[in-house]
Scaffold this motif. Structure first.
Motif, PDB file in Angstrom:
ATOM      1  N   ASP A  84      -9.066  -0.893   9.575  1.00  0.00           N
ATOM      2  CA  ASP A  84      -9.006  -0.818   8.113  1.00  0.00           C
ATOM      3  C   ASP A  84     -10.123  -1.655   7.491  1.00  0.00           C
ATOM      4  OD1 ASP A  84      -5.968   0.174   7.305  1.00  0.00           O
ATOM      5  OD2 ASP A  84      -6.082  -0.796   9.261  1.00  0.00           O
ATOM      6  N   HIS A 142      -8.023   0.716   0.364  1.00  0.00           N
ATOM      7  CA  HIS A 142      -8.757   0.662   1.620  1.00  0.00           C
ATOM      8  C   HIS A 142      -8.748   1.986   2.367  1.00  0.00           C
ATOM      9  CE1 HIS A 142      -4.673  -0.790   2.836  1.00  0.00           C
ATOM     10  NE2 HIS A 142      -4.876   0.029   3.856  1.00  0.00           N
ATOM     11  N   GLU A 156       0.792  -1.234   0.000  1.00  0.00           N
ATOM     12  CA  GLU A 156       0.000   0.000   0.000  1.00  0.00           C
ATOM     13  C   GLU A 156       0.823   1.283   0.000  1.00  0.00           C
ATOM     14  OE1 GLU A 156      -1.994   1.009   3.807  1.00  0.00           O
ATOM     15  OE2 GLU A 156      -0.983  -0.745   4.608  1.00  0.00           O
ATOM     16  N   GLU A 198      -7.242   6.959   7.634  1.00  0.00           N
ATOM     17  CA  GLU A 198      -6.271   6.463   6.647  1.00  0.00           C
ATOM     18  C   GLU A 198      -6.949   6.275   5.301  1.00  0.00           C
ATOM     19  OE1 GLU A 198      -4.410   2.710   7.711  1.00  0.00           O
ATOM     20  OE2 GLU A 198      -3.876   2.332   5.632  1.00  0.00           O
ATOM     21  N   ALA A 245      -5.670   4.458   1.591  1.00  0.00           N
ATOM     22  CA  ALA A 245      -4.556   3.695   1.019  1.00  0.00           C
ATOM     23  C   ALA A 245      -4.902   3.207  -0.377  1.00  0.00           C
ATOM     24  CB  ALA A 245      -4.230   2.500   1.914  1.00  0.00           C
TER      25      ALA A 245
HETATM   26 ZN    ZN Z   1      -3.402   0.530   5.374  1.00  0.00          ZN
END
Ligand code: ZN
Ligand code: ZN
Length: 408
Positions: A378, A343, A248, A314, A316
């Motif tokens: 995640d 993700h 990622e 986050e 990614a």
């Molecule tokens: Zn990640």
């Protein structure tokens, strides 16, 4: 089970590239007790590399399950001080740690999601100081996996020898099937870093995701965001790789600038329970609606951990041709599945994903749009038809993904 020779190479890879163990440094290894021989190989390799001390933390999901069944919630939510001190001491004493995650994805399927959620919440709260340190790279750490029978049965339910199949899949994902895994990893890291450089140079304000499943989501990026790939620098200046495998390139979303709907692309396994076919709706960064065909109560527990888990921490990007995606295997383990698909994560953002973030306090980080929470989860949104566009401040659009794969 991984063959001994492969296991030795695996340990060397994780200790050298993963935590980048230094001479005289302490190491903690968390390992399922049923795989104690794996911990022994890791410990031996660590000492041969010059570790000062190797400390093992045994895990056992069967006993955990009994504990959840018989101990009451109040008792379980009382997180002992010794446990908190034990974790904090890793940072204080300059240890690094390797977490060998090999959970049975549905180990706790018969336990109340509410009870599991309450305990997870209490633990995350008690260990906040430690997890803040981990996410700010105050310690070098690496999460890896080894096959266990219960997990392998979930991934390959009809296989004659599920554990052997899972071993093979892990070997490939870890590049242990190449003639020189250490070299293969160096090359892989360099490729990812090139792409991260392009994204950092582009200075996008938003990233827009769209697919036929119904995802139509605009994710604003934090001010001064930094795209990071495999290799990171810890606060002591030494490089490490926090997840192995990793495919990622990720950064920090802006906690107030996320709008639209996302549909999950794969099941998510948390707390020994499975959440599948779920959808989240965002307004001004906050989740205002959600649904799940499987595991609604578990999803609810994750989102309602605290105010911070209602926002993103986050974003990614991973193409559909990553080796893990190409294997077509659904691992029911985020360490692998998140490397097969673009993700997002709800919860705490990594301070390291904004410029000089490890030197800023929480209020300075928030000003840049970085989210804070007691936890971080995640989940996968990348489908084979995913379309991803980067949008700059002046409105310029750059197509990043067409049909689920990088076009830059
Ligand atoms: Zn990640
Ligand atoms: Zn994450």
């Amino acid at each position: 089970m991984l063959k001994n020779e492969i296991l030795v190479n695996y340990a060397k890879l994780v200790l050298k590239i993963g935590v980048n163990l230094q001479t005289g440094q302490g190491l903690e290894i968390a390992c399922p007790v049923e795989k104690s021989q794996v911990a022994e190989v890791f410990a031996k390799q660590a000492y041969e590399l010059g570790a000062g001390l190797v400390r093992i933390r045994w895990e056992n999901q069967n006993i955990d399950k009994l504990t959840y069944q018989y101990a009451d919630q109040k008792t379980l939510c009382d997180i002992p001080k010794w446990l908190v001190d034990c974790r904090n001491s890793l940072i204080e004493k300059g240890f690094c740690y390797v977490a060998i995650s090999a959970d049975d994805p549905s180990a706790f399927k018969d336990i109340s999601a509410q009870k599991l959620g309450a305990v997870a919440k209490a633990r995350a709260k008690a260990l906040k100081k430690f997890s803040d340190g981990v996410m700010a790279n105050a310690i070098r750490w690496c999460v890896v996996s080894i096959p266990t029978l219960a997990w392998a049965k979930q991934v390959f339910p009809t296989a004659k020898d599920p554990e052997a199949e899972l071993s093979l899949a892990i070997e490939k994902a870890m590049r242990l099937d190449t003639p020189n895994p250490l070299e293969a990893w160096q090359t892989h890291i360099a490729t990812l870093e090139k792409r991260a450089e392009f994204l950092n140079y582009s200075r996008f304000e938003y990233v827009h995701f769209k697919n036929a499943k119904g995802t139509d989501l605009k994710v604003g990026l934090a001010d001064e965001h930094v795209w990071i790939s495999a290799r990171e620098k810890a606060q002591d200046g030494v490089h490490f790789v926090a997840n192995m495998p990793t495919e990622e390139i990720f950064t920090a979303p802006h906690k107030f600038k996320v709008d639209g709907v996302l549909k999950s692309a794969m099941p998510l396994c948390e707390n020994g329970q499975i959440i599948d076919d779920f959808s989240l709706t965002f307004k001004n960064g906050e989740i205002v609606d959600y649904s799940a065909k499987v595991g609604y109560e578990t999803l609810k527990q994750l989102i309602e951990t605290d105010e911070g888990t209602k926002r993103l921490g986050e974003i990614a990007l991973i193409g559909k041709n990553s080796p893990i995606a190409k294997s077509g295997i659904l691992f029911y383990n985020t360490l692998f599945d998140e490397n097969a698909s673009c993700h997002l994560a709800i919860g705490k953002g990594y301070p390291t994903t904004v410029k000089n973030g490890d030197k800023l306090d929480l209020s300075e980080l928030e000003k840049l749009g970085l989210n804070d929470a007691t936890d971080h989860f995640d989940f996968m949104i990348g489908t084979p038809d995913l379309y991803v566009v980067g949008i700059k401040k002046d409105g310029t659009k750059v197509t990043l993904f067409e049909d689920g794969e990088w076009v830059i």
